[in-house]
Design a protein around this motif. Structure first.
Motif, PDB file in Angstrom:
ATOM      1  N   SER A   2       0.919  -1.148   0.063  1.00 41.79           N
ATOM      2  CA  SER A   2       0.007   0.080   0.082  1.00 41.79           C
ATOM      3  C   SER A   2       0.860   1.219   0.096  1.00 41.79           C
ATOM      4  O   SER A   2       2.255   1.241   0.397  1.00 41.79           O
ATOM      5  N   GLU A   3       0.430   2.351  -0.307  1.00 34.59           N
ATOM      6  CA  GLU A   3       0.834   3.389  -0.272  1.00 34.59           C
ATOM      7  C   GLU A   3       1.623   3.833   0.804  1.00 34.59           C
ATOM      8  O   GLU A   3       2.710   4.380   1.344  1.00 34.59           O
ATOM      9  N   ASP A   4       0.803   3.596   2.154  1.00 29.70           N
ATOM     10  CA  ASP A   4       1.164   3.753   3.578  1.00 29.70           C
ATOM     11  C   ASP A   4       2.237   3.086   3.642  1.00 29.70           C
ATOM     12  O   ASP A   4       3.053   3.566   4.559  1.00 29.70           O
ATOM     13  N   ASP A   5       2.335   1.906   3.505  1.00 30.05           N
ATOM     14  CA  ASP A   5       3.381   0.932   3.730  1.00 30.05           C
ATOM     15  C   ASP A   5       4.623   1.450   3.110  1.00 30.05           C
ATOM     16  O   ASP A   5       5.891   1.523   3.756  1.00 30.05           O
ATOM     17  N   LEU A   9       8.326   2.990   4.760  1.00 30.21           N
ATOM     18  CA  LEU A   9       9.650   2.684   4.471  1.00 30.21           C
ATOM     19  C   LEU A   9      10.472   3.702   3.723  1.00 30.21           C
ATOM     20  O   LEU A   9      11.617   3.881   4.086  1.00 30.21           O
ATOM     21  N   PHE A  10       9.890   4.443   2.993  1.00 26.38           N
ATOM     22  CA  PHE A  10      10.493   5.387   2.311  1.00 26.38           C
ATOM     23  C   PHE A  10      10.941   6.814   2.966  1.00 26.38           C
ATOM     24  O   PHE A  10      12.140   7.162   3.148  1.00 26.38           O
ATOM     25  N   SER A  24       6.386  15.998   6.675  1.00 28.84           N
ATOM     26  CA  SER A  24       5.083  15.417   5.956  1.00 28.84           C
ATOM     27  C   SER A  24       4.181  14.550   6.841  1.00 28.84           C
ATOM     28  O   SER A  24       4.627  14.281   8.075  1.00 28.84           O
ATOM     29  N   GLY A  25       2.833  14.301   6.487  1.00 26.54           N
ATOM     30  CA  GLY A  25       2.133  13.626   7.477  1.00 26.54           C
ATOM     31  C   GLY A  25       0.750  14.443   7.429  1.00 26.54           C
ATOM     32  O   GLY A  25      -0.295  13.803   8.024  1.00 26.54           O
ATOM     33  N   ASP A 119       4.490  13.823  -3.143  1.00 28.02           N
ATOM     34  CA  ASP A 119       3.209  13.079  -3.285  1.00 28.02           C
ATOM     35  C   ASP A 119       3.825  11.753  -4.103  1.00 28.02           C
ATOM     36  O   ASP A 119       4.775  12.071  -4.889  1.00 28.02           O
ATOM     37  N   LEU A 120       2.884  10.682  -3.962  1.00 27.86           N
ATOM     38  CA  LEU A 120       3.460   9.378  -4.609  1.00 27.86           C
ATOM     39  C   LEU A 120       2.169   9.069  -5.527  1.00 27.86           C
ATOM     40  O   LEU A 120       0.989   9.427  -5.045  1.00 27.86           O
ATOM     41  N   SER A 121       2.360   8.759  -6.882  1.00 25.42           N
ATOM     42  CA  SER A 121       1.460   8.280  -7.495  1.00 25.42           C
ATOM     43  C   SER A 121       1.493   7.338  -8.674  1.00 25.42           C
ATOM     44  O   SER A 121       2.742   6.985  -8.732  1.00 25.42           O
TER      45      SER A 121
END
Lengths: 305, 305
Positions: A2-5, A9-10, A24-25, A119-121
């Motif tokens: 998932s994006e959250d997972d 890690l990132f 961030s968050g 942002d991740l997409s």
């Protein structure tokens, strides 16, 4: 994953900055700024700006961070923070993404620059957009527009290595690995721009498209002529060695090759040029950029167009 | 068309801001900032976040600008400037790009927000990354983390319209065009966030993934429970009408539909809630979000996952 997972890690691998008030968050990050904010955005697109078979994730992270740091430095400002947008195919390896974070950190950490948000997409190919934030430290921003006749032109580092690295990658040879490394991970001296500003630089930019084309941009913005002497242009020794081996002209790479990201600046007199910078010519009345008094022949660096 | 030619057409259509000290055309832009800088980044990717057959360029520009303005507003801050990175296929129509600029301008101009810089690049699909910059005006940034038991929860506008618009587009019907318009061009009231901050909001965010999921984010960040009463949730009349026509439950859209981008905030007491906001529940000891005392059933908005 998932994006959250992935973010979990990132995020811990990303560089941090003392300027971060809130990271961030949340909906937005908060960054303290002293004086005016200097801001720049640069993208890196898979198969346009990098190739997965040449660059690791860390190389891409390094390069896109360094390009943006160089843009802030080129204003005579001090970079403080990055926002990083990363779009990628669903099957992108997690290891690639974490390596990308490592490259961002390796480029930023020595300069106290942090990634404060982003942002991740999903996308069909990897697209990175980085916005760099910085602030001026006691000097006005140095634009491209205030070079004047009588100024001297200087560069902050030896040129042509990135072009020599690209030529090796394209030909599948490896005669000067240092040049390949400099293509994959440009090493402009961040801080050279602030140094130039403190020494009274009248115009400045970082060399992303080569001295011939970028110098012509300063000439246009300042409404002057930049007269470069080829014998003065510092050619990186890895470029010289590569060119010798390939039987080509290293000067073409030094004048026409992009991606070195060293600063080029104009100074009101020779004595203002900081130590370590190399004078390559003078500013004159007129327009455009000349090399040894003539318009640069396109042939030398046409293949970089 | 060359990048320079495109920029020459594109740039004059972009919104401007009084905060701009130096605009695009140099290595970086310079923006004046009063106090701390609030910064946020959001991407929009073709076929992931928008479809060319549904959205015009102006719709995409509007939406990505408004998402970012809402993120800044959601901190109780005032947006001032955007950086816009646009990657696109070579065969993208120039008209699409100029329409995109028009949408940015239409969304930003009423708020005095300008595009101060950015980057254009090639890519296999259209990828937009926007970084929004803003500043606090006399209040601390409102995060998601300070809601407390006893607070009331309120939203700044009626919900569910964007989801009702998406449902119509997916089914190829057009029973409530107002909802379709709100999906393509979300209309959060920018400034509602600052208003909430000035009224002492303890936690806030903009609703991009629906009240159920976004409210749970506030609950997690604040370590409280958000207890929502379904009878209090304001459902947009275009969502009610669409739901009635389709024979579905509008409340599911209001609770589970994303993209409305209205603010949700917690206030220390009812009397602190600004006029025009609607109270939808209370903050309690506990965790997560409840609707009418129970965990929200997934079925209602599972299709938005």
């Amino acid at each position: 994953m998932s994006e959250d997972d992935l973010i979990a890690l990132f995020a811990p691998r990303l560089p941090v900055t003392d300027a971060e008030v809130l990271g961030s968050g949340d909906d937005a990050a908060v960054v303290s700024v002293d004086g005016d904010l200097v801001v720049s955005t640069d993208m890196a697109v898979q198969d346009h700006d990098f190739r997965m078979e040449w660059s690791t994730g860390a190389d891409v992270g390094w390069r896109v961070a360094m390009q943006n740091l160089a843009d802030i430095d080129a204003m005579g400002a001090v970079p403080t923070a990055l926002e990083v947008a990363l779009a990628m195919p669903r099957d992108t390896e997690v290891e690639w993404v974490l390596s990308f974070a490592d490259g961002l950190r390796e480029a930023c950490e020595p300069h106290g620059v942090g990634v404060v948000g982003g942002d991740l997409s999903g996308a069909a190919q990897i697209v990175v957009a980085v916005t760099a934030l910085g602030e001026t430290h006691g000097t006005d921003p140095v634009t491209r527009a205030d070079a004047a006749p009588g100024d001297v032109i200087a560069v902050a580092g030896p040129l042509g290595a990135a072009a020599a690295g690209l030529a090796q990658l394209e030909q599948g040879t490896r005669v000067a690995p240092a040049a390949i490394d400099l293509f994959l991970r440009p090493q402009p001296r961040i801080g050279a721009g602030l140094e130039a500003a403190l020494h009274g630089a009248t115009a400045m930019m970082d060399l992303s498209d080569g001295l011939a084309r970028d110098g012509a941009r300063i000439a246009r913005a300042s409404e002057v002529r930049l007269a470069v002497e080829s014998a003065l242009v510092p050619v990186h020794e890895a470029a010289s060695f590569t060119a010798q081996t390939m039987g080509v002209d290293a000067l073409a790479w030094a004048l026409g090759g992009g991606e070195d990201h060293h600063m080029v600046a104009c100074f009101p007199r020779e004595s203002a040029v900081p130590a370590g910078w190399v004078i390559v010519g003078v500013v004159e009345d007129g327009s455009g950029l000349t090399v040894d008094g003539a318009a640069p022949t396109v042939s030398g660096w046409d293949h970089f167009a």
